[in-house]
Design a protein around this motif. Structure first.
Motif, short mmCIF file in Angstrom:
data_model
loop_
_atom_site.label_atom_id
_atom_site.label_comp_id
_atom_site.label_asym_id
_atom_site.label_seq_id
_atom_site.Cartn_x
_atom_site.Cartn_y
_atom_site.Cartn_z
N VAL A 58 43.47 -68.24 20.87
CA VAL A 58 42.39 -67.44 20.31
C VAL A 58 41.25 -67.37 21.32
CG1 VAL A 58 40.66 -67.32 18.47
CG2 VAL A 58 43.01 -68.02 17.94
N GLN A 59 40.73 -66.15 21.54
CA GLN A 59 39.66 -65.94 22.53
C GLN A 59 38.93 -64.64 22.20
OE1 GLN A 59 41.67 -65.12 26.51
NE2 GLN A 59 43.43 -65.66 25.23
N THR A 60 37.67 -64.56 22.63
CA THR A 60 36.86 -63.38 22.35
C THR A 60 36.83 -62.44 23.54
OG1 THR A 60 34.81 -64.38 23.17
CG2 THR A 60 35.38 -64.78 20.84
N ALA A 61 36.53 -61.18 23.27
CA ALA A 61 36.39 -60.20 24.33
C ALA A 61 35.24 -60.57 25.26
CB ALA A 61 36.18 -58.81 23.74
N GLU A 62 34.16 -61.12 24.70
CA GLU A 62 33.01 -61.50 25.49
C GLU A 62 33.35 -62.59 26.49
OE1 GLU A 62 29.29 -61.64 27.15
OE2 GLU A 62 30.21 -60.11 25.88
N SER A 63 34.21 -63.54 26.09
CA SER A 63 34.58 -64.63 27.00
C SER A 63 35.40 -64.13 28.18
CB SER A 63 35.37 -65.71 26.24
OG SER A 63 36.65 -65.22 25.84
N ASN A 64 35.97 -62.93 28.05
CA ASN A 64 36.79 -62.35 29.11
C ASN A 64 36.11 -61.14 29.76
OD1 ASN A 64 39.27 -63.99 29.01
ND2 ASN A 64 39.46 -63.18 26.94
N ARG A 65 34.79 -61.06 29.62
CA ARG A 65 34.05 -59.89 30.10
C ARG A 65 34.25 -59.66 31.59
NH1 ARG A 65 28.97 -59.68 32.08
NH2 ARG A 65 28.64 -61.85 31.48
N ASN A 66 34.39 -60.74 32.38
CA ASN A 66 34.54 -60.62 33.83
C ASN A 66 35.92 -61.09 34.30
OD1 ASN A 66 33.42 -59.96 36.43
ND2 ASN A 66 33.27 -62.16 36.85
N ALA A 67 36.86 -61.23 33.38
CA ALA A 67 38.14 -61.88 33.70
C ALA A 67 39.27 -60.87 33.88
CB ALA A 67 38.51 -62.88 32.61
N VAL A 68 40.20 -61.21 34.75
CA VAL A 68 41.45 -60.48 34.88
C VAL A 68 42.56 -61.51 35.04
CG1 VAL A 68 41.13 -60.20 37.38
CG2 VAL A 68 42.75 -58.73 36.16
N ASN A 69 43.63 -61.35 34.30
CA ASN A 69 44.78 -62.25 34.40
C ASN A 69 45.65 -61.84 35.59
OD1 ASN A 69 44.09 -63.53 31.88
ND2 ASN A 69 45.02 -61.80 30.81
N ILE A 70 46.14 -62.83 36.32
CA ILE A 70 47.06 -62.59 37.43
C ILE A 70 48.40 -63.20 37.02
CG2 ILE A 70 47.52 -62.84 39.89
CD1 ILE A 70 44.95 -61.30 39.29
N LEU A 71 49.35 -62.36 36.66
CA LEU A 71 50.68 -62.83 36.26
C LEU A 71 51.64 -62.69 37.44
CD1 LEU A 71 49.25 -61.56 33.54
CD2 LEU A 71 51.50 -62.04 32.57
N GLY A 72 52.50 -63.68 37.61
CA GLY A 72 53.38 -63.75 38.77
C GLY A 72 52.81 -64.64 39.85
N TYR A 73 51.65 -65.25 39.58
CA TYR A 73 50.95 -66.07 40.58
C TYR A 73 51.79 -67.23 41.07
CZ TYR A 73 50.26 -69.38 36.77
OH TYR A 73 50.48 -70.25 35.74
N SER A 74 52.62 -67.81 40.18
CA SER A 74 53.38 -69.01 40.56
C SER A 74 54.63 -68.67 41.36
CB SER A 74 53.78 -69.80 39.31
OG SER A 74 54.67 -69.04 38.50
N ARG A 75 55.06 -67.41 41.33
CA ARG A 75 56.30 -67.03 42.02
C ARG A 75 56.10 -66.90 43.53
NH1 ARG A 75 60.29 -65.46 38.39
NH2 ARG A 75 59.72 -66.31 36.35
N HIS A 76 54.92 -66.43 43.93
CA HIS A 76 54.66 -66.23 45.36
C HIS A 76 53.23 -66.67 45.65
CE1 HIS A 76 58.41 -64.06 46.11
NE2 HIS A 76 58.22 -63.53 44.92
N PRO A 77 53.02 -67.98 45.85
CA PRO A 77 51.67 -68.52 46.04
C PRO A 77 50.91 -67.89 47.19
CG PRO A 77 53.24 -70.30 45.63
CD PRO A 77 54.05 -69.05 45.81
N GLU A 78 51.60 -67.50 48.28
CA GLU A 78 50.91 -66.89 49.40
C GLU A 78 50.27 -65.56 49.00
OE1 GLU A 78 50.25 -67.91 52.45
OE2 GLU A 78 51.11 -69.86 52.02
N LEU A 79 50.95 -64.80 48.15
CA LEU A 79 50.38 -63.55 47.67
C LEU A 79 49.17 -63.81 46.78
CD1 LEU A 79 50.43 -60.50 47.39
CD2 LEU A 79 52.22 -60.73 45.65
N SER A 80 49.28 -64.81 45.91
CA SER A 80 48.15 -65.17 45.05
C SER A 80 46.95 -65.61 45.87
CB SER A 80 48.56 -66.28 44.08
OG SER A 80 49.67 -65.89 43.30
N ALA A 81 47.20 -66.37 46.94
CA ALA A 81 46.11 -66.83 47.80
C ALA A 81 45.43 -65.66 48.48
CB ALA A 81 46.65 -67.82 48.83
#
Length: 324
Positions: A58-81
């Protein structure tokens, strides 16, 4: 080169699945895929939100006002970095590395998934689900346009940085970041080189295709964390005792290939059997019990009449299907 497309359709549309099945450029030449999907609204998960929100806190829209999820981050750490460095240089978003191994199965629900399945480094920029998702109440005036612009800038800056850092590109294109063995691109490039060499010097060359049996069932039944561990343990066991000239690589999903230069196919068969026996001894503990698995192997030897690696791969694939 930069390619852009919409949809995730199979068939004639230029969606992710259609593209990976019939790419206009070889997938081995694709450095990375940076996918933006559902980046207009702030993530909001209400109490009792329904099955669409299973596995999400459970989370509010306000708590994610500046957030973006990065999915796939664990598959290729160099790309995430690389994405994190690009974000620090300007956009200043809150990057949330989450949902890769979540029972919501979000990681599979957008256009980066077919590329990940084919060994191409890929991530998904996603600002999250919300109560209006796929309803008439999802109105344009509710879009966070300012954040969406910064996400687009982040994707552009990360792409530019990748295109101008040869060492980083080399790491992404030659190494499978999860298992540490050869990437699909590097394996195919090496196979082309070795086939030409075998023809030039009339030396033997064998290829083993190895496919983890029921790998998708492992992912579905035990989760992606365990699935990833299966891939890691497989690679560790399969590369043990290989010669320096041999090359083990991941083609995608649970499929691997082992390139054996200067090796007749009758010499490759005992190697395949040793790998099969080593894999059968692996045991991975999980919350749902111990995971054990097997592997099927197809073997083929290069022929003087092979016009390309496709001929060698076709015979190895046919042998693999028979082994299944």
């Amino acid at each position: 080169r930069l390619a852009c497309w919409g949809s995730e359709e199979r068939g004639p549309l230029l969606g992710a699945w259609a593209y990976t099945e019939q790419p206009t450029r070889p997938l081995e030449q694709t450095v990375a895929v940076l996918n933006m999907d559902m980046v207009g609204r702030n993530e909001e998960v209400q109490v009792g939100g329904g099955p669409r929100f299973n596995g999400l806190e459970v989370q509010t829209a306000e708590s994610n006002r500046n957030a973006v999820n990065i999915l796939g981050y664990s598959r290729h750490p160099e790309l995430s970095a690389a994405i994190e460095r690009a974000n620090q240089a300007g956009p200043g978003l809150e990057l949330k590395m989450r949902y890769d191994n979540n029972r919501s199965n979000l990681l599979r629900r957008s256009d980066q998934w077919p590329f990940l399945q084919n060994g191409v480094p890929a991530v998904w920029f996603h600002t999250g689900l919300h109560p209006d998702y796929h309803t008439p109440y999802d109105r344009p005036e509710k879009i966070n346009y300012e954040k969406m612009e910064r996400i687009a800038r982040l994707v552009y800056q990360a792409s530019w940085a990748l295109a101008n850092q040869d060492g980083q590109l080399q790491q992404l294109t030659t190494t499978d970041q999860l298992t540490g063995i050869s990437s699909r691109k590097h394996l195919i490039d090496t196979l082309n080189h070795e086939l030409n060499r075998a023809h030039r010097y009339r030396s033997p060359l064998s290829l083993l295709l190895l496919d983890i049996d029921f790998f998708q069932r492992i992912n579905d039944g035990y989760g992606h964390v365990v699935g990833d561990q299966v891939l890691i343990e497989f690679a560790h066991a399969a590369k043990k005792d290989l010669r320096d000239m041999d090359l083990l690589g991941r083609l995608g999903g649970g499929e691997f290939a082992l390139l054996l230069p200067n090796t007749e196919v009758n010499e490759a068969i005992p190697i395949a059997e040793r790998v099969r026996a080593a894999i059968a001894r692996i045991s991975i503990p999980s919350d749902n019990g111990t995971v054990q698995f097997t592997v099927s192997v197809g073997a083929s030897q290069a022929s003087p009449t092979d016009r390309s690696i496709d001929d060698l791969l076709k015979r190895a694939t046919e042998a693999l299907h028979k082994a299944k």
